[in-house]
Design a protein around this motif. Structure first.
Motif, PDB file in Angstrom:
ATOM      1  N   UNK A 142     -10.634 -44.424  -1.102  1.00 22.30           N
ATOM      2  CA  UNK A 142      -9.847 -43.747  -2.151  1.00 22.30           C
ATOM      3  C   UNK A 142     -10.747 -42.958  -3.108  1.00 22.30           C
ATOM      4  N   UNK A 143     -11.871 -43.560  -3.524  1.00 23.69           N
ATOM      5  CA  UNK A 143     -12.693 -42.878  -4.532  1.00 23.69           C
ATOM      6  C   UNK A 143     -13.623 -41.828  -3.931  1.00 23.69           C
ATOM      7  N   UNK A 144     -13.664 -41.757  -2.595  1.00 26.71           N
ATOM      8  CA  UNK A 144     -14.506 -40.729  -1.966  1.00 26.71           C
ATOM      9  C   UNK A 144     -13.778 -39.395  -1.898  1.00 26.71           C
ATOM     10  N   UNK A 149     -18.984 -39.836   2.090  1.00 26.46           N
ATOM     11  CA  UNK A 149     -19.531 -40.825   3.029  1.00 26.46           C
ATOM     12  C   UNK A 149     -19.657 -42.199   2.367  1.00 26.46           C
ATOM     13  N   UNK A 150     -19.238 -43.219   3.118  1.00 27.73           N
ATOM     14  CA  UNK A 150     -19.489 -44.610   2.727  1.00 27.73           C
ATOM     15  C   UNK A 150     -20.667 -45.116   3.560  1.00 27.73           C
ATOM     16  N   UNK A 151     -21.720 -45.556   2.867  1.00 28.93           N
ATOM     17  CA  UNK A 151     -22.872 -46.172   3.546  1.00 28.93           C
ATOM     18  C   UNK A 151     -22.878 -47.652   3.182  1.00 28.93           C
ATOM     19  N   UNK A 240      -8.718 -45.076   7.362  1.00 27.96           N
ATOM     20  CA  UNK A 240      -8.697 -43.617   7.259  1.00 27.96           C
ATOM     21  C   UNK A 240     -10.044 -42.923   7.375  1.00 27.96           C
ATOM     22  N   UNK A 241     -11.092 -43.677   7.703  1.00 27.81           N
ATOM     23  CA  UNK A 241     -12.372 -43.008   7.959  1.00 27.81           C
ATOM     24  C   UNK A 241     -12.329 -42.397   9.356  1.00 27.81           C
ATOM     25  N   UNK A 242     -13.161 -41.385   9.577  1.00 26.33           N
ATOM     26  CA  UNK A 242     -13.209 -40.777  10.905  1.00 26.33           C
ATOM     27  C   UNK A 242     -13.633 -41.829  11.932  1.00 26.33           C
ATOM     28  N   UNK A 243     -13.119 -41.719  13.137  1.00 29.88           N
ATOM     29  CA  UNK A 243     -13.358 -42.788  14.119  1.00 29.88           C
ATOM     30  C   UNK A 243     -14.754 -42.740  14.769  1.00 29.88           C
ATOM     31  N   UNK A 271     -22.570 -45.271   8.479  1.00 29.65           N
ATOM     32  CA  UNK A 271     -22.282 -44.057   7.694  1.00 29.65           C
ATOM     33  C   UNK A 271     -20.883 -43.631   8.128  1.00 29.65           C
ATOM     34  N   UNK A 272     -19.885 -43.915   7.280  1.00 30.64           N
ATOM     35  CA  UNK A 272     -18.496 -43.629   7.654  1.00 30.64           C
ATOM     36  C   UNK A 272     -17.982 -42.485   6.784  1.00 30.64           C
ATOM     37  N   UNK A 273     -17.394 -41.492   7.438  1.00 32.06           N
ATOM     38  CA  UNK A 273     -17.006 -40.276   6.712  1.00 32.06           C
ATOM     39  C   UNK A 273     -15.498 -40.226   6.521  1.00 32.06           C
TER      40      UNK A 273
END
Ligand SMILES: C[S@@+](CC[C@H](N)C(=O)[O-])C[C@H]1O[C@@H](n2cnc3c(N)ncnc32)[C@H](O)[C@@H]1O
Length: 275
Positions: A142-144, A149-151, A240-243, A271-273
């Motif tokens: 949500x905050x991205x 990217x979430x690492x 909801x991150x890219x697969x 590293x999830x986008x």
């Protein structure tokens, strides 16, 4: 969690919080510096150029190990941690940095799409139960910003650290006084370690794709969530991150598919986008 709620999932929050806040842990975390391993270094180097100067949120900052690493990428940086003792230690170490008390499960202090990079390092996400893990992933998403990217790193259920047994030992020295002192301290630590191991390893829970296990860190005083590569990829896609996350192992190896041999990898860096 869809399964029946297990004692480990209920108790791990309290057990882990108690472990982080002991004076020994605070002192240890406050001295840490540099990368935890080759995989973290590779993941950070991979993401640095595209997030230079952009807003970063650092979850579970602990004693501040990641502060210099992430502030080298951007001075637009906020860190949170739910352990007040560690927040105090981090503030003392980096007085000019925005470090706050906060829980990664509730990022309501931050607006939607505020950050280009969200980090939860050193397997911090493994301290919470499976339901709360999903909450953290949803909040990070949500905050991205779009394409943000979430690492984060997480323990491998199929790796060498899964189900660690306790080990007792003393660093040798020729100095008899030092040796005596070390033996006394080791004995005191051993008693605590054995008590913790007996109390917490009873809570061990093995399930499809994940487990919650007593781990050796903090004198066997923590319960850690372990997960398989496949299951972690599924969770990221579900929120909801890219697969197609980029995945590094702690040894610096990269997993290009979700099905590589992970038996030598203690933990992964994802590293999830955001789509
Ligand atoms: C293994 S330590 C890592 C600390 C630091 N990131 C580092 O790499 O040195 C995990 C940290 O996550 C924090 N933590 C765990 N669960 C958290 C949560 N739900 N919200 C905020 N902080 C959390 C703990 O207080 C602890 O400081």
């Amino acid at each position: 969690m869809t399964e029946t709620i297990q004692p480990a999932a209920i108790l791990m929050d309290r057990i882990n919080r108690d472990a982080w806040r002991t004076p020994d842990s605070v002192q240890w975390f406050a001295k840490l510096e540099g990368w935890t391993d080759a995989g973290e270094r590779a993941a950070l180097e991979r993401i640095a150029a595209e997030t230079t100067g952009l807003p970063i949120l650092d979850l579970g900052v602990g004693g501040g190990r990641t502060v210099p690493l992430l502030r080298a990428i951007s001075s637009d940086y906020i860190a949170i941690d739910y352990t007040p003792e560690l927040v105090a230690a981090c503030k003392e170490r980096f007085p000019d940095v925005d470090v706050r008390c906060g829980d990664a499960r509730d990022l309501s202090a931050f607006a939607d799409q505020s950050f280009a990079l969200v980090v939860f390092s050193f397997n911090g996400i493994d301290a919470v139960n499976p339901d709360d893990r999903m909450r953290i992933l949803r909040e990070a998403h949500r905050v991205l910003r779009k394409d943000g990217v979430l690492l984060f790193s997480t323990h491998n259920k199929l790796g060498p650290c899964h189900g660690e047994r306790f080990q007792l030992g003393v660093y040798p020295t020729r100095n008899p006084f030092k040796l005596a002192w070390r033996l006394i301290r080791a004995l005191a630590r051993s008693l605590r370690t054995i008590a913790n191991y007996r109390r917490y390893s009873r809570l061990n829970l093995r399930a499809e794709g994940y487990s919650i296990m007593n781990a050796a860190a903090h004198n066997h005083g923590i319960l850690i969530h372990y997960i398989t590569l496949e299951r972690q990829c599924e969770q990221l896609a579900a929120v909801g991150f890219r697969p197609d996350p980029e995945i590094y192992g702690d040894l610096g190896e990269q997993f290009t598919s979700q099905r590589g041999d992970t038996s030598r990898t203690a933990w992964f860096h994802f590293l999830a986008r955001k789509s």
